[in-house]
Design a protein around this motif. Sequence first.
Motif, PDB file in Angstrom:
ATOM      1  N   LYS A   1      -1.646   9.994   7.263  1.00  0.00           N
ATOM      2  CA  LYS A   1      -1.336  11.385   7.244  1.00  0.00           C
ATOM      3  C   LYS A   1      -0.495  11.802   5.417  1.00  0.00           C
ATOM      4  O   LYS A   1      -0.685  12.330   5.162  1.00  0.00           O
ATOM      5  N   GLU A   2       0.287  10.273   5.653  1.00  0.00           N
ATOM      6  CA  GLU A   2       0.668   9.941   4.263  1.00  0.00           C
ATOM      7  C   GLU A   2      -0.317   9.984   3.253  1.00  0.00           C
ATOM      8  O   GLU A   2       0.150  10.636   2.006  1.00  0.00           O
ATOM      9  N   LEU A   3      -1.538   9.448   3.181  1.00  0.00           N
ATOM     10  CA  LEU A   3      -2.718   9.373   2.330  1.00  0.00           C
ATOM     11  C   LEU A   3      -2.926  10.578   1.729  1.00  0.00           C
ATOM     12  O   LEU A   3      -3.004  10.970   0.956  1.00  0.00           O
ATOM     13  N   ALA A   4      -2.486  10.899   3.028  1.00  0.00           N
ATOM     14  CA  ALA A   4      -3.670  12.878   2.880  1.00  0.00           C
ATOM     15  C   ALA A   4      -2.553  13.686   2.125  1.00  0.00           C
ATOM     16  O   ALA A   4      -2.960  14.907   1.362  1.00  0.00           O
TER      17      ALA A   4
ATOM     18  N   ILE B   1       0.721  -1.006   0.206  1.00  0.00           N
ATOM     19  CA  ILE B   1       0.444   0.178  -0.301  1.00  0.00           C
ATOM     20  C   ILE B   1       0.580   1.658   0.556  1.00  0.00           C
ATOM     21  O   ILE B   1       0.638   2.348  -0.949  1.00  0.00           O
ATOM     22  N   CYS B   2       1.864   0.805   0.854  1.00  0.00           N
ATOM     23  CA  CYS B   2       3.032   1.895   0.719  1.00  0.00           C
ATOM     24  C   CYS B   2       3.289   2.471  -0.850  1.00  0.00           C
ATOM     25  O   CYS B   2       3.139   3.828  -1.322  1.00  0.00           O
ATOM     26  N   ASP B   3       3.885   1.895  -1.554  1.00  0.00           N
ATOM     27  CA  ASP B   3       4.356   2.006  -2.660  1.00  0.00           C
ATOM     28  C   ASP B   3       3.468   2.554  -3.541  1.00  0.00           C
ATOM     29  O   ASP B   3       2.902   3.413  -4.500  1.00  0.00           O
ATOM     30  N   PHE B   4       2.146   1.633  -3.349  1.00  0.00           N
ATOM     31  CA  PHE B   4       0.995   2.007  -4.011  1.00  0.00           C
ATOM     32  C   PHE B   4       0.066   3.447  -4.274  1.00  0.00           C
ATOM     33  O   PHE B   4       0.407   4.672  -5.184  1.00  0.00           O
ATOM     34  N   ILE B   5       0.029   3.947  -3.112  1.00  0.00           N
ATOM     35  CA  ILE B   5      -0.328   5.552  -2.506  1.00  0.00           C
ATOM     36  C   ILE B   5       0.513   6.767  -3.057  1.00  0.00           C
ATOM     37  O   ILE B   5       0.786   7.676  -3.250  1.00  0.00           O
ATOM     38  N   LYS B   6       2.116   6.161  -3.314  1.00  0.00           N
ATOM     39  CA  LYS B   6       3.264   7.454  -3.590  1.00  0.00           C
ATOM     40  C   LYS B   6       3.342   6.872  -5.497  1.00  0.00           C
ATOM     41  O   LYS B   6       4.091   7.978  -5.467  1.00  0.00           O
ATOM     42  N   ILE B   7       2.418   6.276  -5.608  1.00  0.00           N
ATOM     43  CA  ILE B   7       3.360   6.477  -7.284  1.00  0.00           C
ATOM     44  C   ILE B   7       3.217   7.178  -7.606  1.00  0.00           C
ATOM     45  O   ILE B   7       3.822   7.402  -9.122  1.00  0.00           O
ATOM     46  N   LYS B   8       1.659   8.363  -7.814  1.00  0.00           N
ATOM     47  CA  LYS B   8       2.361   9.205  -8.789  1.00  0.00           C
ATOM     48  C   LYS B   8       2.806  10.272  -8.783  1.00  0.00           C
ATOM     49  O   LYS B   8       2.815  10.956  -9.925  1.00  0.00           O
TER      50      LYS B   8
ATOM     51  N   GLU C   1       3.422  -9.725   6.564  1.00  0.00           N
ATOM     52  CA  GLU C   1       2.602  -9.308   7.591  1.00  0.00           C
ATOM     53  C   GLU C   1       3.720  -7.952   7.786  1.00  0.00           C
ATOM     54  O   GLU C   1       4.596  -8.263   7.515  1.00  0.00           O
ATOM     55  N   LYS C   2       2.929  -7.208   8.265  1.00  0.00           N
ATOM     56  CA  LYS C   2       3.898  -6.043   8.592  1.00  0.00           C
ATOM     57  C   LYS C   2       3.015  -5.060   9.475  1.00  0.00           C
ATOM     58  O   LYS C   2       1.670  -4.859   9.042  1.00  0.00           O
ATOM     59  N   GLU C   3       3.392  -4.413  10.356  1.00  0.00           N
ATOM     60  CA  GLU C   3       3.257  -3.508  11.618  1.00  0.00           C
ATOM     61  C   GLU C   3       3.136  -2.100  11.540  1.00  0.00           C
ATOM     62  O   GLU C   3       4.441  -1.863  10.715  1.00  0.00           O
ATOM     63  N   VAL C   4       1.981  -1.147  11.172  1.00  0.00           N
ATOM     64  CA  VAL C   4       2.218   0.067  10.832  1.00  0.00           C
ATOM     65  C   VAL C   4       1.244   0.726  11.239  1.00  0.00           C
ATOM     66  O   VAL C   4       0.584   0.293  11.880  1.00  0.00           O
ATOM     67  N   ARG C   5       1.646   2.362  11.981  1.00  0.00           N
ATOM     68  CA  ARG C   5       1.248   2.671  12.963  1.00  0.00           C
ATOM     69  C   ARG C   5      -0.041   3.708  11.651  1.00  0.00           C
ATOM     70  O   ARG C   5       0.285   4.600  10.751  1.00  0.00           O
ATOM     71  N   ALA C   6      -1.631   2.923  12.380  1.00  0.00           N
ATOM     72  CA  ALA C   6      -2.756   3.252  11.543  1.00  0.00           C
ATOM     73  C   ALA C   6      -2.708   5.109  11.062  1.00  0.00           C
ATOM     74  O   ALA C   6      -2.331   5.433  10.089  1.00  0.00           O
TER      75      ALA C   6
END
Length: 750
Positions: free
Chosen positions: A224-227, A164-171, A214-219
Amino acid sequence: MNEIKWLGEENILGQDIWRKKYKYNDETFKEWLDRISNDDPLLKEAIVNKEFIFAGRILANRGLHKLGRKITYSNCYVLTPPEDNLESIFETAKKLARTFSYGGGCGIDISNLRPRGTTVNNSAMETTGSVSFMDLYNLTTEIIGQNGRRGALMLSLSIDHPDICDFIKIKGDLSKVQKANISVRMTDEFMEKVKKDELFTLKFEVLDTDQVVEKEVRAKELFKELARQNWNYAEPGMLFWDRISNWNLLSEDENFEFAGTNPCAEEPLPAGGSCLLGSLILPSFLNERKDEFDFERLKKAVRIGVRALNNVLDEGLPLHPLEEQRESVADWRQIGLGILGVGDLLIHLDLRYGSPESIEFCDTLGKIIIIEALKESALLAKESGSYPKFDLETILKSPFLIENSDEEVMELIKKYGLRNSQLLTIAPTGSIGTMLQISTGIEPNFAFSYTRKTESLHGEDVFYEVFAPIARRYMERYDIQNVEDLPESFITAQNLDPVERLEMQAAWQNRIDASISSTVNLINKTTTEEVENIYLKAWELGLKGVTVYRSGCAREGILTLEDEAAEETAKLSRGELKRIAEDTIYYPKNLRIGCGKLKVMIGYSPSENKIQDLYVIRSGSGGCEKNIQAVAIFMSGMLRLGGNLFMLEKSIEGISGCPAFAGGNAVGRKLSKGDTCPLAILNILKEFEDEMGLKDYEAAQVFIKQKEEKFNEEVDELHRHEAICPECGEKLEISGGCYSCRACGYSKCD
């Protein structure tokens, strides 16, 4: 009747849209009307009266199959999500190309694809991940043309996917996935953890290797990165997947599942799903005085719209590109009856968009529309049977149906079933709304006045201030001279509270079983924290999806990479004027000078995030108008030659104060800031830059000061060495920033 009478003689843009997008070859308006209505008299009357209208695909394509054209009537599809193997991934690209070739847009969810770094049983040993295959679908979209334009694509990924982190930053990578929209499938679990600032688990199980990633991230940090990405690039959008899954007619049917959404996100659909769209034109149901709403006429139009969309569905079944699409459409029979003109409707009724009264009124309209749509679908089931997958027991348990029905609806459904599993949606309606000169979808008006330039009428650039019809008629009726003096109900996207915008969407979403295409427009100064709050509020209000667009964001810079104007600017030679960007919007600003009242029109381009142009028009009496116009023209010319506001300031700093300004200030008149007309105009431009969050003035000020400091250092150096000419060795003269040699003619200017 012809298209000119239908659209209005002054509506040149609307006539052009109809002729270029919707008529076929040389057909007349009557022939077009016969074709798209299939000679249905009630439908034809509703279209002529502007009470109902199909979406663009149907307006352009219905009936063309009789001429041998293979073109779908559907605006949107959702393909079966690719399975976690190369064969399925590339088969999906093939299906995508096929669908594009028939004129449809597509949504693809890639959540089934294993994350980057997991094991694969081929020579690669490990996969490049789900995000890497976005390029494949992006390339397919880019190369398959649709009569001069590219196809529309939505790619989505679940929030709990390890990529998901790679996905949201691809643009943010300008070489990646610029031909598709992207959205994240948010879950209630994730949003709850965001609120509580807890850890969230990203998880993927690889079926053929039993590997679990599995990876744990702070939601909250991920949120915040999505925003931040939305703030900067206007993507990814948010799809609140639990709300999508739980608020519809099929929510209790275990045999049904949404596979994704269409490119504009107003249509969640199953695998292979498709939807036909049409809209009720809400301002048309007002009486002649435009102060009362005819609910009975609305009910009749709803019934006409539902029946018309079902007829188009039957007629278009053979025209879907893929077998999975034909099967899905036949099984579930989704239609999408929507609305447009909410912004204009509320103005006519003197209701401020977003006020409690406006939301209550829209909720009333929404309840009427869904009840009438359910009734008509039940009566169609009486005539032709329910959709094949209809299950009465699960339908009657649907929370959406329970909330949005009455006793009569329930009895009809129990007796006859439903012809459609999905009924209502709200699409963007951009082209249709522009053609009809009314506000689009559920959005407020973007602006009520703008400036149009014409060269053909006078052989030179002539500017006309143009008002939206609803504003023009009101201003003429009440003798209003300035847009700023319109009543409070004339609200625009620029001055609407984002929370009120969300509350309006929430009211409609409560009555809509599909979804709503929605973008919240934000000013440049909006912070990332404010974007976070907008998304959190959207989830709390029960929206199914939303995205934001901040004026001047980096996304606008990306778009200009493909703009001809940007290419032209790059090729400008010294002394050439830059062409004004096509998306330039002119903002009126009042100019109160010592001897009169004028208006400065500031041309701002969202795509270039810069002031492009300015000019002055009379807004009252008095003032040396022609001189001020000349000043504005010269200022505009300097900006188009690559100058900036700091340069303008430097060029006029030696002008002494105007007696008219001094006299006006002496008697207490409220004048624009400054003591001359040029300085007053400059100060208005500075204020505009500040309002829009632009930094051109400050950046230019720093840059030029640095240049001056460098220049002074060079001058000191020349003085220390007696400023000797490098060509002939004679002493140089220094004047106005230039060095010149009388002996040999050498010169250098900084």
